[in-house]
Design an enzyme around this catalytic site. Structure first.
Site, PDB file in Angstrom:
ATOM      1  N   CYS A   1      -3.299  -5.060   4.078  1.00  0.00           N
ATOM      2  CA  CYS A   1      -3.991  -3.876   3.558  1.00  0.00           C
ATOM      3  C   CYS A   1      -3.979  -2.744   4.571  1.00  0.00           C
ATOM      4  O   CYS A   1      -3.883  -1.566   4.212  1.00  0.00           O
ATOM      5  CB  CYS A   1      -5.421  -4.232   3.174  1.00  0.00           C
ATOM      6  SG  CYS A   1      -6.453  -4.767   4.570  1.00  0.00           S
TER       7      CYS A   1
ATOM      8  N   HIS B   1     -11.297  -5.229   4.401  1.00  0.00           N
ATOM      9  CA  HIS B   1     -10.229  -4.644   3.587  1.00  0.00           C
ATOM     10  C   HIS B   1     -10.075  -3.160   3.913  1.00  0.00           C
ATOM     11  O   HIS B   1     -11.042  -2.503   4.307  1.00  0.00           O
ATOM     12  CB  HIS B   1     -10.565  -4.824   2.102  1.00  0.00           C
ATOM     13  CG  HIS B   1      -9.437  -4.547   1.160  1.00  0.00           C
ATOM     14  ND1 HIS B   1      -8.139  -4.941   1.391  1.00  0.00           N
ATOM     15  CD2 HIS B   1      -9.413  -3.892  -0.047  1.00  0.00           C
ATOM     16  CE1 HIS B   1      -7.373  -4.564   0.371  1.00  0.00           C
ATOM     17  NE2 HIS B   1      -8.120  -3.912  -0.500  1.00  0.00           N
TER      18      HIS B   1
ATOM     19  N   ASN C   1      -6.558   1.463  -4.076  1.00  0.00           N
ATOM     20  CA  ASN C   1      -6.412   0.104  -3.571  1.00  0.00           C
ATOM     21  C   ASN C   1      -4.926  -0.265  -3.519  1.00  0.00           C
ATOM     22  O   ASN C   1      -4.063   0.512  -3.919  1.00  0.00           O
ATOM     23  CB  ASN C   1      -7.191  -0.865  -4.472  1.00  0.00           C
ATOM     24  CG  ASN C   1      -7.600  -2.128  -3.762  1.00  0.00           C
ATOM     25  OD1 ASN C   1      -7.127  -2.439  -2.671  1.00  0.00           O
ATOM     26  ND2 ASN C   1      -8.488  -2.895  -4.373  1.00  0.00           N
TER      27      ASN C   1
END
Length: 323
Positions: free
Chosen positions: A136, A269, A289
């Site tokens: 991520c 994240h 995202n």
């Protein structure tokens, strides 16, 4: 919008918000078919069903208490810990070189527009899918550089996350990394190639970067310290989309709407802050995202502002200036 499309939109929202725990076996069988799930044994299938049932109960509770809508999705047969371990990736690097300058934003936020969204200016690249690789940090970092490039050159490009995974000696590939150290690594490497020249593999591999094909470099990077969450608005408008660290524990089954209640127990994240707005007097952030377009609002999500939802202001926000 046609009556037919409106019907299916409303139908989809109602169905996802009105689950019945007694129908969990039916939901599970449909889930297995929809996502083509293959389990090694009946025991494993039963174990996954129990996890699914637990997640379904959590979805029902969230839909009852939150303003956002949650649904069964591709993560629903995984425990929260499994999903965080496989699909996020924010973690401590082996070392850091401290190239990024720390900027203290100590003045209260000024007045700006009530709404702002970089997508409206066509400065946000398409949503990607990191898959089962804890990268991520690479996706959020490069998403911000893609936007910086679009702002500077009025053209969208996709940069190579695989180069970051393979060649960044500061972070640790699919095992995790941090945002500011990713910027530092790009400074050390000298630049980043486009995705077509160095395609994504969703796994660690040896470094194959070609410096003659670099299209974006980082001139300098900044890390921002502030006690005012709203100061992120100023940074967002003036410096461009911002990669931020969050606790993703409560967004796994998100479908749409503004998340009001989001855990703040530990950052795990990285996502990209692209805008903000107000809906029914509730101010919210808009974030991109890296879980594909079949998650959330076509890959984006919203969280309430000024309550430190998902721990959005717990870590220093990082930005970079490209060359």
């Amino acid at each position: 919008m046609s009556k037919f499309l409106l019907y299916w939109f409303v139908y989809g929202v109602v169905c996802s918000a009105a689950y019945d725990i007694l129908k969990a076996p039916n939901y599970f069988e449909e889930f297995v078919r929809q996502y083509n799930k293959q389990y090694d044994s009946e025991y494993e299938k039963l174990r996954r069903y129990k996890i699914f049932q637990h997640n379904l109960n959590d979805i029902i509770t969230k839909n009852r208490n939150d303003t956002a809508v949650y649904k069964i999705n591709k993560f629903s047969d995984l425990s929260k810990d499994e999903t965080i371990a496989k699909y996020t990736g924010l973690s401590l690097p082996l070392h850091t070189q401290n190239f990024c300058e720390v900027v203290v934003l100590d003045r209260p936020p000024g007045k700006g527009p009530l709404e702002f969204d970089w997508r409206r200016f066509n400065k946000i690249t398409s949503v990607k899918n990191q898959g089962m690789c804890g990268a991520c940090w690479a996706f959020a970092t490069l998403a911000s550089l893609e936007s910086q490039f679009a702002i500077a050159h009025d053209r969208l490009i996709n940069l190579s996350e695989q180069q970051m995974i393979d060649c960044d000696s500061v972070d640790v590939g699919c095992e995790g990394g941090l945002l500011h150290t990713a910027f530092e690594a790009i400074i050390s490497m000298g630049g980043v190639q486009i995705e077509n020249d160095y395609p994504y593999e969703s796994s660690n591999n040896y470094c194959r970067m070609d410096p003659t094909k670099f299209v974006v470099g980082v001139k300098q990077c900044n890390r921002y310290i502030t006690i005012y969450e709203e100061k992120l608005k100023d940074v967002l408008r003036l410096a461009g989309p911002i990669p931020v660290a969050i606790d993703a524990s409560d967004i796994l089954n998100y479908e749409q709407g503004i998340i009001k209640y989001c855990a703040n127990n530990g950052l795990n994240h990285a996502v990209l802050l692209v805008g903000y707005g107000v809906e029914n007097n509730v101010p919210y952030w808009i974030l991109k995202n890296s879980w594909g377009t079949d998650w959330g609002e076509q890959g984006f999500f919203k969280i309430q502002q000024n309550v430190n939802a998902c721990g959005i202001k717990n870590e220093l926000a990082s930005t970079a200036e490209i060359n």
